[in-house]
Design a protein around this motif. Structure first.
Motif: not given
Length: 486
Positions: A77, A79, A184-187, A197-198, A201, A203, A325
């Protein structure tokens, strides 16, 4: 008893242990005395050496074994956070936050009128505060901490609306040779850097991505626009991003373990995974449950629990995404979110934690996954690459807007993350002195000093049996004799 005396004499004459039969068969008291002294001395050495061996075994020593395996690797990951937590244009709409910044400006004998300062307007008045017991750096640090505290008290929703959107931060993105996007990122939220932002993601990449090739061509590349015009006056000293490379589904720990990447440079980070496996008690002290990815996660959890107990509020409720996360639970029992009236109490708890008054009792997990990193940097963009970058920026930001090379280097940075090779290093603790080694060493000492072996021990067992048998039945039946080794 005559029977026992006879049995002991026969044992001494026939045993395989060295020296014992000499005490019985030797002629003359002087020779017997010499053999007695030798026997006692050898026995003393056995007791001394065996006791040392037992003490060493009870210490439960461990040794580290390092193995390196070449295999396909799961991408980590990544971040990222803008070093500027919220946009200045939004701060100016918040009465409490702009008042704090204004008070700092007055203390610094400067004006906020020149901000945003982009190099074309007049710079702020370079006067300095009157001499005091605190330095300028201390003043700035104090106000910066107060600003973050007040910002956190506003809650995750407010901070998210004030922060720079990923769509404006992300200029271009590629992963494993293919384009990627903001989807494609996770907040995630962070108490120190606001909204982060990571990538990748869960999903779009539920099982992660397995890499079969190393090198920058097969890694992760970002071009980012940090937008320095939105940096908060006086409170954001560095221009760039904070990045942390860590195992998937683990905490980022950006403040303690992150790396700052400056604007105007292309930063390449080659990584190699390192897995550390420690032995639990009695060999060492580590958390067998691996509840946290590292000890810092436990310490953060301990701090939040202390804030909840002392201040009767939870910062994690205000920051709904704070531990999303990580999959970590602070164990908070408060349903009340922390607000502005709790800031004084929170600062006091943090101070007590820094002074070591709050004892957490955190220990390292038994399994820890980290990454070795090799970092290199070059100026970005180069003079001859800048026209192509400006074209990209004009298409992305505003049709027809042209960036100068100075503007590019002030706001744009490039980041590359890739595997430097496809080797995973494992550092694993092993028992350094197992029980079978203890038995072997004890047997070696017994054999060295008295020539005692397993069969000698069996002879002792036979002796005990004969003594008991002959004592109980000597008068009624024939007395059993000690068997000769011949």
């Amino acid at each position: 008893m005559p029977v026992i005396k006879t049995t002991l004499k026969e044992f001494a004459e026939n045993t395989s242990a060295h020296g014992v039969n000499k005490l019985v068969t030797s002629k003359g008291w002087f020779i017997k005395l010499i053999w007695l002294v030798l026997f006692l001395g050898a026995s003393s050495m056995i007791v001394y050496q065996v006791s040392r061996l037992v003490v060493n075994y009870l210490r439960r020593p461990a040794t580290a074994k390092t193995t390196v395996v070449n295999k396909p690797l799961l991408f980590p990951s990544v971040t990222i956070c803008n070093l500027n937590p919220v946009r200045y244009s939004k701060v100016k709409t918040d009465p409490a936050l702009i008042e704090l910044v204004g008070n700092l400006a007055k203390k610094m004998n400067m004006s906020l009128d020149a901000f945003p300062y982009d190099g074309t307007n007049e710079p702020p008045d370079p006067t300095y505060p009157e001499p005091a017991n605190t330095t300028v750096e201390q003043i700035l640090e104090e106000y910066s901490a107060d600003f973050l505290m007040q910002l956190n008290a506003a809650g995750e929703k407010i901070v998210k609306s004030y922060s720079q959107k990923l769509e404006s931060l992300l200029v271009s993105c590629s992963f494993a040779g293919k384009p990627c996007s903001a989807d494609d990122f996770t907040t995630i939220s962070n108490f120190d850097y606001g909204i982060c932002y990571q990538f990748p993601n869960a999903t779009n990449f539920p099982n992660g991505v397995l890499f079969h090739n190393a090198g920058p061509l097969f890694g992760f590349r970002l071009v980012l626009n940090i937008d320095q015009n939105e940096y908060i006056p006086f409170l954001t000293p560095g221009a760039g991003i904070r990045v942390r490379i860590h195992e998937i589904n683990s905490s980022a720990n950006l403040l303690e373990q992150g790396h700052s990447i400056p604007a105007g440079f292309e930063t390449s980070i080659g990584v190699r995974p390192v897995v550390t496996v420690n032995l639990p008690a009695p060999f060492g002290t580590c958390d067998e449950t691996n509840a946290f990815s590292d000890i810092l996660g436990c310490q953060r959890d301990c701090l939040e629990s202390a804030i909840t107990r002392k201040c009767q509020c939870s910062r994690l409720i205000s920051w709904e995404l704070a531990f999303e996360a990580n999959g970590e639970d602070s164990g908070s029992q408060s349903n009340q979110p922390c607000e502005k009236q709790h800031i004084g109490c929170i600062k006091e708890v943090i101070k007590r934690n820094q002074e070591g008054i709050i004892v957490c009792g955190c220990i390292h997990p038994c399994r820890k996954h980290t990454y070795e990193m090799k970092t290199s940097m070059t100026r970005y963009p180069s003079t001859h690459y800048d026209p192509a970058l400006r074209y990209t920026l004009s298409q992305w930001i505003d049709q027809g807007k042209i960036y100068s090379v100075e503007e590019s280097r002030k706001n744009i940075l490039s980041l590359k993350v890739y595997f430097s090779d496809l080797e995973e290093k494992t550092i694993e603790e092993e028992e350094a002195y197992p029980f079978e080694n203890l038995l072997s060493d004890i047997g070696g000492q017994l054999g060295l000093w008295l020539g005692i072996s397993v069969f000698s021990v069996c002879e002792v067992v036979e002796l005990l049996y004969l003594i008991i048998h002959n004592s109980l039945r000597g008068k009624k039946t024939q007395v059993l004799a000690f068997s000769s080794p011949e």
